[in-house]
Motif scaffolding. Structure first.
Motif, short mmCIF file in Angstrom:
data_model
loop_
_atom_site.label_atom_id
_atom_site.label_comp_id
_atom_site.label_asym_id
_atom_site.label_seq_id
_atom_site.Cartn_x
_atom_site.Cartn_y
_atom_site.Cartn_z
N GLN A 125 -3.56 5.74 3.16
CA GLN A 125 -3.80 7.19 3.21
C GLN A 125 -2.68 7.91 3.96
O GLN A 125 -2.19 8.97 3.53
N ARG A 126 -2.22 7.35 5.09
CA ARG A 126 -1.15 7.98 5.86
C ARG A 126 0.14 8.06 5.05
O ARG A 126 0.83 9.07 5.06
N ILE A 127 0.45 6.97 4.37
CA ILE A 127 1.68 6.95 3.58
C ILE A 127 1.61 7.99 2.47
O ILE A 127 2.57 8.72 2.19
N THR A 128 0.44 8.08 1.85
CA THR A 128 0.28 9.06 0.77
C THR A 128 0.45 10.49 1.29
O THR A 128 1.13 11.33 0.67
N GLU A 129 -0.19 10.77 2.43
CA GLU A 129 -0.10 12.13 3.01
C GLU A 129 1.33 12.46 3.43
O GLU A 129 1.82 13.59 3.21
N GLU A 130 2.02 11.49 4.04
CA GLU A 130 3.38 11.73 4.48
C GLU A 130 4.30 11.99 3.30
O GLU A 130 5.21 12.83 3.35
N ARG A 131 4.07 11.26 2.21
CA ARG A 131 4.90 11.47 1.02
C ARG A 131 4.66 12.87 0.42
O ARG A 131 5.59 13.53 -0.04
N ALA A 132 3.40 13.31 0.47
CA ALA A 132 3.08 14.65 -0.06
C ALA A 132 3.73 15.74 0.80
O ALA A 132 4.28 16.73 0.28
N GLU B 247 12.50 10.59 8.59
CA GLU B 247 12.71 9.38 9.38
C GLU B 247 11.38 8.65 9.61
O GLU B 247 11.30 7.42 9.53
N GLU B 248 10.33 9.45 9.88
CA GLU B 248 9.01 8.82 10.10
C GLU B 248 8.51 8.15 8.82
O GLU B 248 7.99 7.03 8.84
N VAL B 249 8.66 8.90 7.69
CA VAL B 249 8.22 8.32 6.41
C VAL B 249 9.02 7.07 6.07
O VAL B 249 8.50 6.08 5.55
N ARG B 250 10.33 7.10 6.38
CA ARG B 250 11.17 5.94 6.08
C ARG B 250 10.69 4.72 6.87
O ARG B 250 10.68 3.60 6.35
N ALA B 251 10.28 4.95 8.12
CA ALA B 251 9.78 3.83 8.93
C ALA B 251 8.51 3.23 8.32
O ALA B 251 8.34 2.02 8.23
N VAL B 252 7.60 4.15 7.90
CA VAL B 252 6.37 3.66 7.25
C VAL B 252 6.70 2.93 5.95
O VAL B 252 6.14 1.88 5.63
N SER B 253 7.65 3.48 5.20
CA SER B 253 8.02 2.87 3.91
C SER B 253 8.63 1.49 4.10
O SER B 253 8.47 0.59 3.28
N GLN B 254 9.38 1.33 5.21
CA GLN B 254 9.99 0.02 5.47
C GLN B 254 8.91 -1.04 5.68
O GLN B 254 9.04 -2.19 5.25
N MET C 215 0.85 -1.20 0.00
CA MET C 215 0.00 0.00 0.00
C MET C 215 0.89 1.25 0.00
O MET C 215 1.94 1.25 0.65
N PRO C 216 0.55 2.27 -0.68
CA PRO C 216 -0.72 2.49 -1.43
C PRO C 216 -0.68 2.00 -2.87
O PRO C 216 -1.63 2.19 -3.62
N GLU C 217 0.46 1.33 -3.30
CA GLU C 217 0.60 0.95 -4.71
C GLU C 217 -0.54 0.04 -5.18
O GLU C 217 -0.95 0.10 -6.34
N SER C 218 -1.04 -0.84 -4.30
CA SER C 218 -2.06 -1.81 -4.70
C SER C 218 -3.47 -1.38 -4.33
O SER C 218 -4.41 -2.19 -4.37
N ARG C 219 -3.64 -0.10 -3.91
CA ARG C 219 -4.95 0.32 -3.43
C ARG C 219 -6.03 0.17 -4.50
O ARG C 219 -7.10 -0.39 -4.24
N LYS C 220 -5.76 0.61 -5.72
CA LYS C 220 -6.78 0.52 -6.77
C LYS C 220 -7.09 -0.95 -7.11
O LYS C 220 -8.25 -1.33 -7.32
N GLN C 221 -6.04 -1.79 -7.18
CA GLN C 221 -6.25 -3.21 -7.49
C GLN C 221 -7.08 -3.89 -6.39
O GLN C 221 -7.97 -4.69 -6.66
#
Length: 756
Positions: free
Chosen positions: A586-593, A614-621, A535-541
């Motif tokens: 949604q959180r990952i998308t917002e953090e990336r923005a 650092e926070e986004v990196r943790a979510v991305s991991q 997520m979020p890459e597979s959200r639409k699928q």
């Protein structure tokens, strides 16, 4: 069947001479040479005629042939005879001429050429050829006895060698031998060869009287016993009164024991040798004597059993009782020997229990009568008498003699059939057909009762095997999907309570090759993927998958009859999981923005950006870990392979226990359902059983008794070991009469080889 082997026809001896013997032709007396050339010419002309008739017959037979193989064989024989006819005719004529290089019959190895002890046989078809040859020879000797005797007497005055019935160069034996030897090298279909022999009989053998008359006339012209015919007629007239007063009963004339050297009483009655000079017994008279003997056989089962009948000895006693003397024709004598050999095999057959063999042994005389009356008995597989014997034996293969076996329904029925044959069969073979029909109706009723029990046993075993195999396949799929994956509890509950059962039902009902199985496996995989998709890459699928997945899950809930409360709870649990998945996206998308916006600001806020990064990196991991798990999720092809490996697991384990090239292991793959075996257990316990089914899912063999009850079951390894230890012995397949016939053929051929 092509007949290329020289052993496939009656072996001819005495026709091929050494070159030095050919020179003896010049020393033959002039009258013998003249008769030889006359006979050679006449017989060659008749042989040419027979080939024209064979040509027409083979063409008609080929057009009406039932199978392609038979038709091809007949057309091939037709072409071959057209090409080789001249060579065969010339060889036949040469063989006729060579027969005049007469040997003393006492030194000639051809005595009893056609007897059962000297047959060179390979296939059952050869019995029909043997009978055809022997019958035409016997008929010719009977029909042309007088001119043949005159030829013998005239040759005796001209040659130094004594002329007997066997070594007469113009005798039916020599002429028939000459043709069989000439046609022997031809590679002919069996039907074509028998047709050729039949036409030889019709065109040549039945017209030997004309040949003999012309040969005798030529002898007379040469001055050889010119008044022989008149002298023989006068002698017969003088002997007739004496003969009429010396024979008290009708039938063949008794002869002096000293003169005949046969097995006769002091009064001159009994069974005489074939060369005794007494006319051979007519087939009808022989059948009457056998019928009288048949009527004196025991009418019921005896504990002492029944021994193989010595028919010649019984006939001897019979003839003495009725104060007659007679000889047997060569054909009838051979048939008596052959039937005795057949019943010797039957009485030793280990397929049958002793009381059943005793009953079947009582059919020796009736079947002998059939064989004498109908010479096609040995070659006609569909003969009613043969079919009845085969049906009786086949039905009794699994029967065992227990206490009070006389009251067993099958034994009583077999005894009844045998008793009716002895009581009702004279010469009408329809008796066998009627009894066969009645016996088949009885057996059909018995088999239906046994089949019901047997089917229940097989169905139960098959059901257990399918259940066991289905659970193993479902477990393999589930292990492949959930191995080393941390699934939400509700998803694990869906897989265990609903979808493993759904897969089990699909496997049992439709199998692993079905569309329903593939659909249900894909649903299980989609369920696991839906909670591990990146997520979020597979959200639409995932949004596109969830409606269809929900519908398939509802179908599964209904199929496994999950109660409505459980279903609502589990659907609610899944809904919460997906809500959390979408919230994470949604959180990952917002953090990336926000990260993108912060990167545009000046360096003063770099520290704050680093904290956010650092926070986004943790979510991305976390997301990356999920991506890795999805990549490792097995594809449908891999899941199919997992199921296939489960199916081979049992066989692989067994192969490791027994080498693949082990002969007994290989034998287990060749056993046919319905085959009978003798099973030994413990010390002396043994019984017969039949292979009822092979349960393929677990490679298990089910054996039942004649009543359909299960008596044993083996895995393939256990079966191979039982065969090796002779704990399980296969009984011979095939019809009893055919097996007996093959055994006789093999015995005769072996004994002939030992003699040579």
């Amino acid at each position: 069947m092509a007949m290329t082997d020289s052993n496939n026809v009656v072996s001819i001896q005495g026709l091929q001479r050494e070159p030095r013997e050919n020179k003896r032709g010049a020393s033959l007396p002039a009258p013998v040479v003249a008769v030889r050339e006359k006979a050679r010419s006449l017989l060659a002309e008749q042989a040419k005629l027979l080939f024209a008739k064979v040509d027409d017959s083979l063409f008609a037979m080929a057009e009406k042939a039932h199978g392609q193989e038979e038709q091809d064989g007949l057309f091939q024989a037709l072409r071959l005879l057209r090409v080789e006819r001249r060579k065969v005719v010339d060889q036949f004529a040469d063989n006729v001429a060579r027969a005049f290089l007469v040997r003393d019959s006492s030194e000639d190895g051809r005595e009893d050429l056609y007897s059962a002890d000297n047959l060179s046989l390979v296939h059952n078809d050869d019995l029909e050829q043997l009978v055809a040859v022997d019958t035409m020879v016997a008929n010719a000797k009977r029909d042309f006895a007088e001119p043949l005797t005159e030829i013998s007497l005239r040759l005796n005055t001209l040659l130094s060698v004594k002329i007997y019935d066997k070594n007469n160069p113009l005798g039916p034996d020599a002429i028939c031998d000459a043709f069989v030897e000439a046609s022997r090298p031809l590679n002919l279909h069996i039907r074509a060869r028998l047709t050729l022999l039949k036409k030889f009989e019709q065109v040549v053998m039945l017209n030997l009287g004309k040949v003999y008359d012309q040969c005798n006339d030529l002898f007379v012209e040469q001055g050889v016993l010119p008044s022989l015919k008149q002298q023989r007629r006068a002698a017969r007239q003088q002997q007739r009164p004496a003969a009429s007063t010396s024979v008290p009963h009708s039938g063949a004339q008794p002869a002096s024991p000293a003169a005949l050297g046969g097995s006769v009483t002091a009064a001159g009655y009994g069974l005489l040798p074939v060369n005794s000079g007494v006319a051979p017994m007519a087939a009808q008279d022989l059948l009457s004597h056998l019928g009288a003997l048949q009527s004196h056989l025991p009418g019921s089962y005896s504990d002492a059993g029944i021994q193989l009948l010595n028919v010649n000895s019984l006939l001897q006693e019979r003839l003495v009782d009725v104060r007659q003397s007679a000889a047997l024709t060569k054909v009838d004598s051979d048939i008596i020997k052959l039937v005795e050999m057949l019943f010797s095999f039957i009485l030793e057959d280990r397929n049958l229990a002793e009381p059943i063999k005793t009953q079947l042994g009582r059919l020796q005389l009736p079947l002998l009568k059939v064989a004498i009356a109908d010479k096609s008995f040995f070659s006609k597989g569909g003969h009613p008498a043969r079919k009845l014997l085969n049906e009786l034996a086949d039905a009794c293969t699994g029967w065992q003699a227990k206490d009070n076996f006389e009251s067993d329904p099958l034994f009583k029925k077999v005894s009844e059939v045998v008793a009716r044959v002895l009581a009702e069969f004279d010469q009408d073979i329809n008796v066998f057909s009627l009894l066969l029909e009645s016996f088949r109706e009885f057996i059909e009723r018995e088999r239906k009762r046994a089949q019901k029990l047997e089917q229940r046993i097989v169905d139960e075993a098959d059901g257990r095997a399918k259940t066991q195999a289905a659970r193993a396949r479902v477990a393999a799929v589930m292990d492949a999907l959930v191995a080393e994956r941390d699934l939400p509890p509700v998803v694990t509950e869906w897989l265990n309570k609903v979808w493993s059962n759904m897969l089990f039902l699909s496997c049992i009902k439709d199998g692993t090759d079905s569309e329903s199985w593939s659909r249900d496996v894909r649903t299980a995989r989609d369920l696991v993927w839906s909670v591990h998709a990146p997520m979020p890459e597979s959200r639409k699928q995932l949004q596109g998958l969830l409606p269809a997945l929900q519908e398939r899950l509802k179908v599964g809930v209904e199929a496994v009859s999950l109660n409505s409360f459980e279903a609502r709870r589990m659907f609610a649990g899944l809904k919460e999981v997906y809500r959390e998945r979408f919230a994470l996206a949604q959180r990952i998308t917002e953090e990336r923005a926000r990260l993108a916006r912060e990167e545009a600001r000046d360096e003063v806020r770099e520290q704050l950006r680093d904290e956010v990064l650092e926070e986004v990196r943790a979510v991305s991991q976390v997301a990356q870990a999920e991506v890795q798990e999805v990549v490792e999720l097995p594809q449908m092809e891999e899941l199919e392979q997992v199921v296939a490996e489960v199916e081979l697991k049992v066989q692989t384990a067994e192969t490791e226990a027994v080498p693949e090239d082990d002969s007994y292991w290989q034998q287990t793959f060749r056993l046919a359902q319905g085959s009978w075996f003798e099973l030994k257990r413990g010390g002396e316990e043994q019984f017969r059983c039949r292979l009822a089914a092979v349960i393929k899912d677990i490679d298990q063999f089910i054996f039942v008794n004649r009543n359909g009850a299960k008596v044993a079951e083996f895995t393939r390894v256990e079966l191979a070991q039982a065969l090796r230890a002779a704990q399980l012995l296969p009984l011979d397949d095939g019809m009893l009469f055919e097996r007996a016939l093959q055994s006789v053929i093999g015995t005769v051929r072996k004994s002939r080889g030992e003699m040579h």
